[in-house]
Design a protein around this motif. Structure first.
Motif, PDB file in Angstrom:
ATOM      1  N   UNK A  93       0.737  -1.227  -0.034  1.00 56.92           N
ATOM      2  CA  UNK A  93      -0.112  -0.034   0.130  1.00 56.92           C
ATOM      3  C   UNK A  93       0.689   1.382  -0.065  1.00 56.92           C
ATOM      4  N   UNK A  94       2.108   1.163   0.126  1.00 57.80           N
ATOM      5  CA  UNK A  94       2.980   2.517  -0.048  1.00 57.80           C
ATOM      6  C   UNK A  94       2.732   3.105  -1.311  1.00 57.80           C
ATOM      7  N   UNK A  95       2.669   2.286  -2.336  1.00 62.79           N
ATOM      8  CA  UNK A  95       2.254   2.870  -3.631  1.00 62.79           C
ATOM      9  C   UNK A  95       0.922   3.342  -3.695  1.00 62.79           C
ATOM     10  N   UNK A  96       0.165   3.649  -2.754  1.00 60.69           N
ATOM     11  CA  UNK A  96      -0.919   4.258  -2.797  1.00 60.69           C
ATOM     12  C   UNK A  96      -0.803   5.627  -2.536  1.00 60.69           C
ATOM     13  N   UNK A  97       0.685   6.054  -2.200  1.00 54.07           N
ATOM     14  CA  UNK A  97       1.119   7.512  -2.343  1.00 54.07           C
ATOM     15  C   UNK A  97       1.487   7.526  -3.969  1.00 54.07           C
ATOM     16  N   UNK A 114      12.997  -9.693  -4.271  1.00 47.69           N
ATOM     17  CA  UNK A 114      12.701  -8.420  -4.567  1.00 47.69           C
ATOM     18  C   UNK A 114      11.170  -8.459  -4.797  1.00 47.69           C
ATOM     19  N   UNK A 115      10.464  -7.450  -4.024  1.00 49.75           N
ATOM     20  CA  UNK A 115       9.248  -7.391  -4.031  1.00 49.75           C
ATOM     21  C   UNK A 115       8.756  -6.712  -5.353  1.00 49.75           C
ATOM     22  N   UNK A 116       7.918  -7.493  -5.970  1.00 49.52           N
ATOM     23  CA  UNK A 116       7.068  -6.601  -7.223  1.00 49.52           C
ATOM     24  C   UNK A 116       6.058  -5.749  -6.805  1.00 49.52           C
ATOM     25  N   UNK A 117       5.741  -5.402  -5.673  1.00 41.77           N
ATOM     26  CA  UNK A 117       4.801  -4.556  -5.221  1.00 41.77           C
ATOM     27  C   UNK A 117       5.259  -3.036  -5.565  1.00 41.77           C
ATOM     28  N   UNK A 118       6.484  -3.000  -5.716  1.00 42.81           N
ATOM     29  CA  UNK A 118       7.165  -1.637  -6.230  1.00 42.81           C
ATOM     30  C   UNK A 118       6.681  -1.169  -7.681  1.00 42.81           C
ATOM     31  N   UNK A 119       6.388  -2.246  -8.173  1.00 42.03           N
ATOM     32  CA  UNK A 119       5.810  -2.045  -9.863  1.00 42.03           C
ATOM     33  C   UNK A 119       4.541  -1.063  -9.527  1.00 42.03           C
ATOM     34  N   UNK A 120       3.958  -1.038  -8.543  1.00 41.43           N
ATOM     35  CA  UNK A 120       2.614  -0.134  -8.553  1.00 41.43           C
ATOM     36  C   UNK A 120       2.990   1.304  -8.233  1.00 41.43           C
ATOM     37  N   UNK A 121       3.989   1.445  -7.877  1.00 42.49           N
ATOM     38  CA  UNK A 121       4.657   2.812  -7.552  1.00 42.49           C
ATOM     39  C   UNK A 121       5.221   3.283  -9.114  1.00 42.49           C
ATOM     40  N   UNK A 122       3.931   4.124  -9.722  1.00 43.47           N
ATOM     41  CA  UNK A 122       4.197   4.258 -11.191  1.00 43.47           C
ATOM     42  C   UNK A 122       5.068   5.434 -11.526  1.00 43.47           C
ATOM     43  N   UNK A 123       5.295   6.264 -10.581  1.00 42.21           N
ATOM     44  CA  UNK A 123       6.304   7.307 -10.783  1.00 42.21           C
ATOM     45  C   UNK A 123       7.813   7.264 -10.216  1.00 42.21           C
ATOM     46  N   UNK A 124       7.923   5.859  -9.738  1.00 44.75           N
ATOM     47  CA  UNK A 124       9.206   5.593  -9.079  1.00 44.75           C
ATOM     48  C   UNK A 124      10.609   5.913  -9.934  1.00 44.75           C
ATOM     49  N   UNK A 125      11.549   6.728  -9.327  1.00 48.19           N
ATOM     50  CA  UNK A 125      12.672   7.027 -10.169  1.00 48.19           C
ATOM     51  C   UNK A 125      13.939   6.550  -9.095  1.00 48.19           C
ATOM     52  N   UNK A 126      13.682   6.579  -8.030  1.00 41.18           N
ATOM     53  CA  UNK A 126      14.961   6.340  -7.069  1.00 41.18           C
ATOM     54  C   UNK A 126      14.453   5.161  -6.106  1.00 41.18           C
ATOM     55  N   UNK A 145       9.240  -0.675 -14.082  1.00 40.53           N
ATOM     56  CA  UNK A 145       9.980   0.362 -13.341  1.00 40.53           C
ATOM     57  C   UNK A 145      10.286   1.148 -14.568  1.00 40.53           C
ATOM     58  N   UNK A 146       9.810   1.500 -15.473  1.00 35.94           N
ATOM     59  CA  UNK A 146      10.319   2.235 -16.674  1.00 35.94           C
ATOM     60  C   UNK A 146      10.907   3.606 -16.385  1.00 35.94           C
ATOM     61  N   UNK A 147      10.479   4.300 -15.385  1.00 40.48           N
ATOM     62  CA  UNK A 147      10.971   5.748 -15.214  1.00 40.48           C
ATOM     63  C   UNK A 147      12.173   5.631 -14.208  1.00 40.48           C
ATOM     64  N   UNK A 148      12.663   4.557 -13.790  1.00 36.16           N
ATOM     65  CA  UNK A 148      13.759   4.181 -12.713  1.00 36.16           C
ATOM     66  C   UNK A 148      15.285   4.727 -13.271  1.00 36.16           C
TER      67      UNK A 148
END
Length: 254
Positions: A93-97, A114-126, A145-148
């Motif tokens: 749920x942290x990707x609800x931010x 590696x947790x694929x839950x990060x994939x829901x953070x669509x704006x993640x760069x870092x 995570x295309x913006x990483x």
């Protein structure tokens, strides 16, 4: 005095309506973000270092919950929980931010894959997960995570190949894979990361013996290249001198 026209009155009314809608949307976003952060605090069993995360009043905002929270335009864009002795898995749920672009969870006790839950953070760069106890393989769909731009998985227990899927992270500027247990190969496709400036593959002593791929010299923006103690063999490419941006090169203990 000029009498207001009907048109100007309508424009004023429309402007005020849009202003109210914008304020309402902004307040709704702030309420949502605060709820997510308080849920995270509860999930972590309300550790002492988050004691200042308390419901905000009309005069305060969750954006003041520093240093863990970073905001841009009154919206959470950074979450830094490094060196806080966290052992629980990262909650999805942290990707609800929705505007989260930075996550730093280094120097903790995260274990497992590696947790694929990060994939829901669509704006993640870092994303910094270094100095934990993560294991398994780097997932082959990590390009979800295309913006990483920054990825640090150093000092964990990842194994297998360093996947060629990383080459599809076209925005990467910094890739840190040092001190893991990779026991496969290094993909020459890393040379396709045209925006890469820093690459660290050091202290991966279990890698299959490998030559420095000639297309690593395609990394024209690369400033630092560290491959210390990682079973590198053979001759260096003659085109190494064409890496005009390179400032630091460490190939010791190979």
């Amino acid at each position: 005095m000029t009498k207001p026209t009907r048109t100007s009155s309508l424009h004023t009314h429309l402007f005020l309506s849009l202003l109210l809608i914008s304020h309402a949307n902004s307040q709704s976003l702030q309420d949502q973000e605060q709820a997510v952060l308080l849920k995270l605090k509860s999930y972590l069993q309300s550790p002492p270092f988050l004691s200042h995360w308390i419901p905000s009043t009309s005069n305060t905002s969750h954006c003041s919950w520093q240093p863990e929270i970073t905001c841009t335009n009154n919206s959470v864009t950074g979450l830094s929980l490094f060196n806080t002795n966290i052992t629980l898995p990262v909650p999805p749920f942290i990707c609800d931010l929705k505007n989260l672009s930075l996550i730093d969870l280094s120097y903790n006790y995260f274990a497992g894959e590696f947790q694929k839950a990060f994939y829901n953070c669509s704006k993640l760069q870092y994303l910094n997960l270094s100095q934990n106890s993560l294991d398994g393989k780097i997932p082959d769909d990590i390009d979800s995570l295309p913006r990483l731009q920054y990825l640090d998985l150093g000092a964990n227990y990842f194994s297998g190949d360093i996947l060629a899927a990383i080459r599809r992270l076209k925005e990467l500027r910094n890739l840190q894979l040092w001190m893991n247990q990779f026991n496969g190969s290094v993909p020459p496709e890393i040379g396709n990361l045209s925006n890469l400036k820093d690459l660290n593959l050091s202290y991966n002593t279990d890698l299959v013996p490998w030559n420095l791929p000639s297309n690593f010299t395609w990394l024209k923006k690369l400033k630092t290249l560290y491959i210390r103690g990682s079973n590198l063999i053979g001759e260096l490419p003659g085109t190494l001198g064409e890496m005009a941006a390179l400032e630091q090169l460490d190939l010791a203990y190979n």
